[in-house]
Design an enzyme around this catalytic site. Structure first.
Site, PDB file in Angstrom:
ATOM      1  N   HIS A 136       0.794  -1.390  -0.052  1.00  0.00           N
ATOM      2  CA  HIS A 136       0.013  -0.033   0.108  1.00  0.00           C
ATOM      3  C   HIS A 136       1.011   1.232  -0.012  1.00  0.00           C
ATOM      4  O   HIS A 136       1.966   1.233   0.655  1.00  0.00           O
ATOM      5  CB  HIS A 136      -0.849   0.051   1.211  1.00  0.00           C
ATOM      6  N   SER A 335      -8.882 -14.888  -0.554  1.00  0.00           N
ATOM      7  CA  SER A 335      -9.207 -13.587  -0.645  1.00  0.00           C
ATOM      8  C   SER A 335     -10.485 -13.221  -1.385  1.00  0.00           C
ATOM      9  O   SER A 335     -11.003 -14.205  -2.087  1.00  0.00           O
ATOM     10  CB  SER A 335      -8.112 -13.005  -1.884  1.00  0.00           C
TER      11      SER A 335
HETATM   12  C1  LIG Z   1      -3.443  -3.045   2.327  1.00  0.00           C
HETATM   13  C2  LIG Z   1      -3.807  -1.840   2.818  1.00  0.00           C
HETATM   14  N1  LIG Z   1      -3.211  -1.314   3.686  1.00  0.00           N
HETATM   15  C3  LIG Z   1      -3.597  -0.108   4.290  1.00  0.00           C
HETATM   16  C4  LIG Z   1      -4.535   0.659   3.716  1.00  0.00           C
HETATM   17  C5  LIG Z   1      -4.776   2.134   4.322  1.00  0.00           C
HETATM   18  O1  LIG Z   1      -5.712   2.034   5.144  1.00  0.00           O
HETATM   19  P1  LIG Z   1      -6.701   3.299   5.496  1.00  0.00           P
HETATM   20  O2  LIG Z   1      -7.031   3.946   4.214  1.00  0.00           O
HETATM   21  O3  LIG Z   1      -7.556   2.808   6.514  1.00  0.00           O
HETATM   22  O4  LIG Z   1      -5.491   4.294   6.053  1.00  0.00           O
HETATM   23  C6  LIG Z   1      -5.259   0.060   2.627  1.00  0.00           C
HETATM   24  C7  LIG Z   1      -6.277   0.839   2.181  1.00  0.00           C
HETATM   25  O5  LIG Z   1      -7.023   0.730   1.136  1.00  0.00           O
HETATM   26  C8  LIG Z   1      -4.976  -1.144   2.045  1.00  0.00           C
HETATM   27  O6  LIG Z   1      -5.549  -1.791   1.309  1.00  0.00           O
END
Ligand SMILES: Cc1ncc(COP(=O)(O)O)c(C=O)c1O
Length: 389
Positions: A136, A335
Site C-alpha cells: 500500500h 481473498s
Molecule cells: C493493504 C492496505 N493497507 C493499508 C491501507 C490504508 O488503510 P486506510 O485507508 O484505512 O488508512 C489500505 C487501504 O486501502 C490497504 O488496502
C-alpha cells in the site's frame, strides 16, 4: 492588565443554531447522492452494511480518547473502557495473551502501519525496512516521514513478495525490518511468513521486526479454515487492521496491536492529559470505537464468520460469472479481491473501481449480493460489445 470577572446578572441564552432552508436543501441533496452512490460500490474494501442508529445520541457528546486506552485520563468524556474491549476482541482473534499485548484504536490502516513502523525504527534505529513493490502506498510515505532506509522487493504475478529478490537484497549485517501484507491492496496477496523465517534463519539475521499490514484480511483470515496464520503465534511484532473495511463504519477507523514491551520505548507521561503519550494522534476518536464495539457485540464470532463466508461465496460467484462471459477474472486463495482487466472509464466511475495500470479489482464485501454482480457483469459485457462494434 488582568481582566476581572464582571458581576453581572445578565444571563446569556445561546440559541440552538439552525441551518438556512437553502443549506438544508444542499444537505438533503448530498445525502441522496451518497445513498445512490452506495448502491454501486464494488471497488473498495468497505462494508456498506451499516446499522448505527443506536449511537446517534452520542454525536452530541465531545468524546475524545486522548492518551493510553489503559490509563484513565483527566479527559472524562471518553470511551476508553469500550476501546479496551475492542482491543481484547482483536487480541483474542490474533492469539496474543492478555499480559503480552498493547494497542489502541487508530484513525485507519495508515496510522496503524505508521505506529508499527515507528516501533520498528525505535527498536532498531540502524535497520533497513523491506517491503514489496505492491505494498500500500502509505508505507512509502511512512518510511519517508520516519526517515527509514528502504529496499523495495519485486513481486510475483500473484502480487506476493518475490522471495528470491528479497534474498538478493537482504543485508545480513543490519537489522531487518519488514512490512508484510495480508493481503495486498490490488490483488489480495498474503505474505508467506514461514518462508521468510527460513530465509532469515539461513542468513543468520536475528535482529528482526515484522509489522503486518492486515488492513482488510486481519479480521477475515481467523474465520477461514486452513488460512495462513497471520497472528502473534507467528514472529509478528505488530499488526494494523482497518475498522471501516470489513466490519464497516461511517468514518475511517482501525486498531493496531503490538507486543507490550515494545511500547515502553515511546511512552511518556504527559501532565496536561493525565495519561501517557504513546499513540500517534493526540486526540483520538472515541465514537468510532463505539461503532466497532457495537458490530463486534451484534455479530459475534458466528455472525462475522457468516459474513466472511458470504464474501468468499460472492467472490467465487463473481469469478464464475465473469469468466463465463468471456472476461479475465481471478483471485488469490483466501481473498475476496477479484482482479479483472481495466474496464471503460464510465464503468470505473459508476462502480467506483480502483485501478492500477492495466488491471482493476472488485472487492466482494458483506453488502454485495448476486444481483449487483449480475448487473456489473451485464454492463461490462455491453461496453465490451460497443467497443467491438
Ligand atoms: C493493504 C492496505 N493497507 C493499508 C491501507 C490504508 O488503510 P486506510 O485507508 O484505512 O488508512 C489500505 C487501504 O486501502 C490497504 O488496502
Amino acid at each position: 492588565m488582568l481582566l476581572r470577572a464582571q458581576n453581572t446578572k445578565t444571563k446569556v441564552v445561546m440559541d440552538t443554531p439552525q441551518l438556512s432552508s437553502e443549506d438544508q436543501y444542499k444537505l438533503d441533496d448530498l445525502y441522496q447522492r451518497l445513498v445512490e452512490k452506495s448502491h454501486t460500490f464494488l471497488g473498495y474494501p468497505t462494508n456498506a452494511n451499516l446499522h448505527n442508529e443506536e449511537l446517534a445520541r452520542f454525536l452530541n457528546l465531545t468524546i475524545n480518547n486522548v492518551g493510553d486506552p489503559y490509563i484513565k485520563s483527566n479527559y472524562g468524556v471518553n470511551t476508553l473502557d469500550f476501546e479496551c474491549e475492542v482491543l481484547e476482541f482483536f487480541a483474542d482473534l490474533l492469539k496474543i495473551g492478555k499480559e503480552d499485548y498493547w494497542g489502541y484504536a487508530t484513525n485507519g490502516g495508515t496510522e496503524g502501519n505508521m505506529y508499527g513502523l515507528y516501533l520498528a525504527r525505535e527498536k532498531y534505529s540502524n535497520g533497513i525496512l523491506y517491503f514489496s513493490k505492491e505494498t500500500h502506498y502509505s508505507i512509502h510515505k511512512i518510511a519517508n516521514l520516519l526517515n527509514m532506509e528502504t529496499r523495495i522487493i519485486q513481486t510475483v504475478p500473484s502480487g506476493e513478495m518475490d522471495y528470491e529478490d528479497l534474498q538478493n537484497k537482504l543485508i545480513s549485517e543490519r537489522p531487518a525490518l519488514f512490512n508484510l501484507n495480508a493481503g495486498t491492496t490490488m490483488k489480495g496477496a498474503i505474505c508467506d511468513i514461514p518462508k521468510l523465517e527460513r530465509i532469515l534463519k539461513e542468513r543468520g539475521i536475528k535482529d528482526v521486526y515484522i509489522h503486518c499490514d492486515a488492513a482488510l484480511f486481519g479480521i477475515m483470515l481467523p474465520y477461514m479454515d486452513g488460512a495462513p496464520q497471520i497472528n502473534f503465534t507467528a514472529p509478528i511484532d505488530s499488526i494494523s487492521i482497518s475498522g471501516h473495511k470489513f466490519l464497516g463504519a461511517p468514518m475511517p477507523c482501525g486498531i493496531v496491536l503490538c507486543k507490550k514491551a515494545s511500547v515502553d520505548v515511546v511512552r511518556r507521561h504527559i501532565e496536561y492529559i493525565g495519561s501517557h503519550d504513546c499513540t500517534i494522534s493526540g486526540s483520538r476518536d472515541g465514537f468510532s470505537v463505539l461503532v466497532l464495539w457495537m458490530s463486534i457485540k451484534k455479530y459475534g464470532h458466528s455472525g462475522i464468520k457468516k459474513m466472511v463466508e458470504h464474501c468468499l461465496e460472492m467472490t467465487q460467484y463473481a469469478i464464475c460469472k465473469l469468466t463465463e462471459n468471456g472476461h479475465t477474472a481471478w483471485a488469490n486463495p483466501y481473498s475476496n479481491t477479484v482482479v479483472i482487466d481495466k474496464p471503460s472509464d464510465a464503468l470505473i466511475k459508476k462502480w467506483q473501481l480502483a485501478t492500477e495500470g492495466s488491471i482493476a479489482h472488485l472487492v466482494l464485501m458483506p453488502h454485495v449480493q448476486k444481483p449487483i454482480i449480475d448487473q456489473f457483469v451485464k454492463e461490462l459485457g455491453l461496453t465490451e460489445l460497443s467497443k467491438a462494434v
